[in-house]
Design a protein around this motif. Structure first.
Motif, short mmCIF file in Angstrom:
data_model
loop_
_atom_site.label_atom_id
_atom_site.label_comp_id
_atom_site.label_asym_id
_atom_site.label_seq_id
_atom_site.Cartn_x
_atom_site.Cartn_y
_atom_site.Cartn_z
N ALA A 17 0.83 -1.21 0.00
CA ALA A 17 0.00 0.00 0.00
C ALA A 17 0.86 1.26 0.00
N ILE A 18 1.88 1.28 0.82
CA ILE A 18 2.77 2.45 0.87
C ILE A 18 3.49 2.64 -0.46
N TYR A 19 3.91 1.53 -1.07
CA TYR A 19 4.59 1.60 -2.37
C TYR A 19 3.64 2.23 -3.41
N VAL A 20 2.40 1.78 -3.43
CA VAL A 20 1.43 2.30 -4.41
C VAL A 20 1.18 3.79 -4.16
N VAL A 21 1.01 4.18 -2.92
CA VAL A 21 0.75 5.58 -2.60
C VAL A 21 1.93 6.45 -3.02
N LEU A 22 3.14 6.02 -2.69
CA LEU A 22 4.33 6.80 -3.06
C LEU A 22 4.50 6.88 -4.59
N THR A 23 4.22 5.77 -5.27
CA THR A 23 4.31 5.77 -6.73
C THR A 23 3.30 6.75 -7.32
N SER A 24 2.10 6.77 -6.78
CA SER A 24 1.06 7.68 -7.28
C SER A 24 1.39 9.14 -6.97
N LEU A 25 1.83 9.40 -5.75
CA LEU A 25 2.14 10.77 -5.36
C LEU A 25 3.27 11.38 -6.17
N PHE A 26 4.27 10.56 -6.48
CA PHE A 26 5.46 11.07 -7.18
C PHE A 26 5.53 10.55 -8.61
N GLN A 27 4.36 10.30 -9.21
CA GLN A 27 4.30 9.74 -10.56
C GLN A 27 5.10 10.54 -11.60
N PRO A 28 5.09 11.85 -11.59
CA PRO A 28 5.84 12.58 -12.62
C PRO A 28 7.35 12.28 -12.60
N PHE A 29 7.87 11.85 -11.46
CA PHE A 29 9.30 11.57 -11.34
C PHE A 29 9.63 10.09 -11.52
N GLY A 30 8.62 9.21 -11.58
CA GLY A 30 8.85 7.78 -11.49
C GLY A 30 8.78 6.98 -12.76
N ALA A 39 9.21 5.56 -4.33
CA ALA A 39 8.76 4.31 -3.71
C ALA A 39 9.87 3.26 -3.67
N GLU A 40 10.84 3.38 -4.57
CA GLU A 40 11.95 2.42 -4.60
C GLU A 40 12.81 2.49 -3.35
N ALA A 41 12.68 3.55 -2.56
CA ALA A 41 13.39 3.62 -1.28
C ALA A 41 12.96 2.46 -0.37
N LEU A 42 11.75 1.98 -0.59
CA LEU A 42 11.23 0.87 0.23
C LEU A 42 11.92 -0.46 -0.08
N ILE A 141 20.45 6.16 -1.93
CA ILE A 141 20.52 7.28 -1.00
C ILE A 141 19.28 7.33 -0.10
N LEU A 142 18.09 7.50 -0.72
CA LEU A 142 16.87 7.57 0.10
C LEU A 142 16.63 6.27 0.85
N GLY A 143 16.84 5.14 0.17
CA GLY A 143 16.63 3.84 0.80
C GLY A 143 17.57 3.60 1.96
N THR A 144 18.83 3.94 1.79
CA THR A 144 19.79 3.75 2.89
C THR A 144 19.48 4.68 4.05
N MET A 145 19.05 5.90 3.76
CA MET A 145 18.63 6.81 4.83
C MET A 145 17.44 6.22 5.58
N LEU A 146 16.49 5.64 4.85
CA LEU A 146 15.34 5.00 5.47
C LEU A 146 15.78 3.81 6.31
N LEU A 147 16.67 3.00 5.78
CA LEU A 147 17.18 1.83 6.50
C LEU A 147 17.83 2.25 7.82
N LEU A 148 18.68 3.25 7.77
CA LEU A 148 19.36 3.71 8.98
C LEU A 148 18.37 4.28 10.00
N ALA A 149 17.35 4.98 9.52
CA ALA A 149 16.34 5.52 10.43
C ALA A 149 15.50 4.41 11.05
N LEU A 150 15.05 3.45 10.23
CA LEU A 150 14.22 2.36 10.73
C LEU A 150 15.01 1.39 11.60
N ASN A 151 16.30 1.26 11.34
CA ASN A 151 17.12 0.31 12.08
C ASN A 151 17.13 0.60 13.58
#
Length: 163
Positions: A17-30, A39-42, A141-151
């Motif tokens: 669900a989060i992947y779909v929402v992020l893909t939709s929100l940032f569609q012009p860049f994706g 959404a690929e940060a996930l 970059i975004l994914g690793t930042m997310l990983l470090l925050a969630l870790n």
């Protein structure tokens, strides 16, 4: 055993669900040859839970379908995400390697999809570079930042029963 299945399905569904929402929100860049799909940060989530593997696959599948992607993109893009998530899960012992499979997989597959599915005339090697750069930004970059925050909170967020 039943509780673990419910937890697994819930995590997978939430990730999708989060992947779909992020893909939709940032569609012009994706989409297209120069893309940063936020959404690929996930794609780092297999580091925390195997439920991310089907979650990312379903999220990518639905995100591509709802985003108006061509059939080739829906199928190959989603399968690339599935394979990359599985390999990321296998690499989870080193948190800095987890982002590599989606970066490499998408940099290789997506340009072929863009050429054959959308008819883009940009040379495939150039698209490999542009898609790769977008994946480095979103996954690396975004994914690793997310990983470090969630870790810091992994025992709370991705609480797993240890057998």
């Amino acid at each position: 055993m039943k509780k673990e299945k419910v937890q697994y399905l819930t995590q997978a569904a939430m990730i999708a669900a989060i992947y779909v929402v992020l893909t939709s929100l940032f569609q012009p860049f994706g989409f297209m040859d120069v893309q940063v799909r936020v959404a690929e940060a996930l794609t780092i989530l297999p580091f925390f839970t195997p439920a991310a593997i089907p979650g990312l696959f379903v999220g990518c599948l639905l995100g591509n379908m709802l985003g108006g992607a061509c059939l080739l993109d829906i199928i190959l893009g989603s399968l690339t995400t599935l394979v990359a998530a599985g390999v990321s899960y296998l690499l989870r012992r080193n948190k800095y390697l987890v982002a590599l499979p989606p970066i490499i997989g998408n940099a290789i597959v997506v340009p072929w999809v863009l050429r054959n599915g959308y008819g883009l005339a940009t040379p495939i090697p150039l698209m490999m570079v542009t898609v790769g750069i977008g994946e480095i930004i979103s996954c690396g970059i975004l994914g690793t930042m997310l990983l470090l925050a969630l870790n810091k909170y992994k025992n709370v967020i991705f609480k797993q029963r240890v057998a």
